[in-house]
Scaffold this motif. Structure first.
Motif, mmCIF file in Angstrom:
data_model
loop_
_atom_site.group_PDB
_atom_site.id
_atom_site.type_symbol
_atom_site.label_atom_id
_atom_site.label_comp_id
_atom_site.label_asym_id
_atom_site.label_seq_id
_atom_site.Cartn_x
_atom_site.Cartn_y
_atom_site.Cartn_z
ATOM 1 N N ASP A 164 -10.229 -29.761 -23.268
ATOM 2 C CA ASP A 164 -8.739 -29.948 -23.344
ATOM 3 C C ASP A 164 -7.792 -29.040 -22.525
ATOM 4 O O ASP A 164 -6.662 -28.894 -22.829
ATOM 5 N N GLY A 165 -8.450 -28.321 -21.809
ATOM 6 C CA GLY A 165 -7.619 -27.381 -21.121
ATOM 7 C C GLY A 165 -7.296 -25.921 -21.590
ATOM 8 O O GLY A 165 -6.654 -25.171 -21.134
ATOM 9 N N ILE B 205 -4.773 -20.309 -21.588
ATOM 10 C CA ILE B 205 -5.067 -19.014 -21.924
ATOM 11 C C ILE B 205 -4.842 -18.230 -20.775
ATOM 12 O O ILE B 205 -4.203 -17.092 -20.756
ATOM 13 N N LYS B 206 -5.316 -18.532 -19.768
ATOM 14 C CA LYS B 206 -5.319 -17.639 -18.443
ATOM 15 C C LYS B 206 -3.704 -17.834 -18.182
ATOM 16 O O LYS B 206 -3.227 -16.669 -17.253
ATOM 17 N N LYS B 207 -3.029 -18.757 -18.191
ATOM 18 C CA LYS B 207 -1.452 -18.742 -17.885
ATOM 19 C C LYS B 207 -0.894 -17.997 -18.834
ATOM 20 O O LYS B 207 0.134 -17.424 -18.182
ATOM 21 N N PHE B 208 -1.061 -18.261 -20.057
ATOM 22 C CA PHE B 208 0.198 -17.709 -20.929
ATOM 23 C C PHE B 208 -0.275 -16.621 -21.972
ATOM 24 O O PHE B 208 0.586 -15.687 -22.153
ATOM 25 N N GLU C 73 0.163 -21.952 -30.353
ATOM 26 C CA GLU C 73 1.151 -21.454 -31.428
ATOM 27 C C GLU C 73 0.290 -20.198 -32.389
ATOM 28 O O GLU C 73 1.037 -19.298 -32.508
ATOM 29 N N ALA C 74 -0.912 -20.080 -32.370
ATOM 30 C CA ALA C 74 -1.702 -19.183 -32.903
ATOM 31 C C ALA C 74 -1.256 -17.977 -32.358
ATOM 32 O O ALA C 74 -1.106 -17.003 -32.816
ATOM 33 N N LEU C 75 -1.689 -17.837 -30.859
ATOM 34 C CA LEU C 75 -1.495 -16.927 -30.077
ATOM 35 C C LEU C 75 -0.120 -16.375 -29.966
ATOM 36 O O LEU C 75 0.069 -15.110 -29.804
ATOM 37 N N LEU C 76 0.812 -17.146 -29.868
ATOM 38 C CA LEU C 76 2.035 -16.854 -29.801
ATOM 39 C C LEU C 76 2.596 -15.967 -31.273
ATOM 40 O O LEU C 76 3.442 -15.261 -30.818
ATOM 41 N N SER C 77 2.106 -16.464 -32.299
ATOM 42 C CA SER C 77 2.677 -15.769 -33.478
ATOM 43 C C SER C 77 1.990 -14.378 -33.324
ATOM 44 O O SER C 77 2.528 -13.446 -33.977
ATOM 45 N N ILE C 78 0.740 -14.108 -32.893
ATOM 46 C CA ILE C 78 0.126 -12.788 -32.828
ATOM 47 C C ILE C 78 0.962 -11.964 -31.787
ATOM 48 O O ILE C 78 1.350 -10.822 -32.038
#
Length: 313
Positions: free
Chosen positions: A45-46, A51-54, A20-25
């Protein structure tokens, strides 16, 4: 705006919050060239796969063990570029114009070395976003009462600030600092494992003659405590460690001794009260608070060992 920005997020088993944090950036409404660095403190926890995927544009760094917040941030900061450095919690979410507003303000206020945002709960209510430097009064007294009785000396959410104001320190969920000041001060003090790192940094900023500002117009959603919700007792022990360490560094030995005595007396009364409440309600109330207080007391009885608290492995 001729500025560049590096954003550092430290994460330890907070994959969903980090997403969610990265999406907001990604959705940030600014044209500022930015480098986003995630430092993974030994997650299992994957996080790396997510990160590599999204978010393949993120610079992903990883330690197999938990280095602590300060050491992780300092390691990530060696890769930072540009004029500004933003430390963002993994449980924080930016409003669309948070970065633009914060950078714009700092560009026109050169006396400001560090600024923080107005942090919000999920329901939009205000969180405390300003912190005073720890003293015997703040640590042994009632902070909420101090903010109500002496709002100028102890600013907080109760005062609902409307304009930018110079403060002693800001809560580090959103912590924007000029990169040249960061380099001048040598980053965060790695003697702090978790908690008080940004408070210590702000103290050193003001010692150097610069200023720290709270910007109420910059809004950031913050899931207060979510990153430590599964390890509450361990996180509280780290808080006590860092509080003691702050006093050892910035206060005299008599003050440190008074703090320790005062906190231990308060902990003893708290344990007694919570135990009685637990017994009177047959364990239906206060069990979590009692467990945490017991763990903190046990840590003291064992001589405050470094291996108690948050896991370093």
């Amino acid at each position: 705006m001729n500025a560049n920005l590096s954003i550092i997020i430290v994460s330890c088993n907070t994959q969903l919050l980090l997403h969610e944090a990265l999406l907001s950036i990604e959705k940030s409404q600014d044209s500022l060239p930015k480098l986003v660095i995630v430092f993974d403190n030994g997650s299992k926890d994957g996080t790396e796969e997510m990160i590599k995927k999204f978010f393949p544009w993120v610079l992903y760094l990883r330690s197999e063990t938990n280095l602590g917040f300060a050491k992780a941030v300092n390691a990530a900061a060696t890769y930072a570029q540009g004029d500004y450095l933003l430390l963002l919690n993994s449980d924080a979410r930016l409003e669309a114009d948070s970065i633009r507003q914060a950078i714009s303000w700092m560009e026109t206020h050169t006396e400001c070395a560090v600024c923080g945002a107005q942090l919000l709960n999920e329901d939009g209510t205000l969180q405390n976003s300003i912190a005073n430097f720890p003293t015997l009064l703040t640590e042994l007294g009632n902070k909420s009462l101090l903010r109500k009785l002496f709002p100028k000396k102890f600013p907080g959410k109760e005062n609902k600030p409307k304009n930018p104001q110079a403060v002693e320190s800001v809560i580090g969920a959103f912590f924007l600092v000029r990169k040249k000041i960061w380099d001048e001060l040598g980053g965060l003090d790695e003697r702090f494992f978790f908690f008080f790192e940004e408070t210590d940094f702000c103290f050193r900023v003001i010692q150097k003659g610069y200023q720290v500002y709270h910007l109420p117009q910059v809004k950031v959603w913050h899931g207060q405590g979510k990153t430590a919700k599964t390890v509450l007792a361990e996180a509280r022990i780290e808080y006590w460690k860092s509080r003691y360490r702050y006093f050892e560094i910035h206060h005299s030995y008599p003050e440190f001794l008074l703090l320790k005595i005062g906190l231990l007396l308060r902990l003893s009364f708290s344990l007694l009260f919570e135990s009685l409440l637990y017994l009177l309600t047959l364990g239906r109330r206060n069990s979590e608070r009692l467990r945490i207080s017991y763990k903190i007391a046990l840590w003291h009885l064992k001589g405050m060992p470094e291996n108690m608290g948050l896991s370093k492995s």
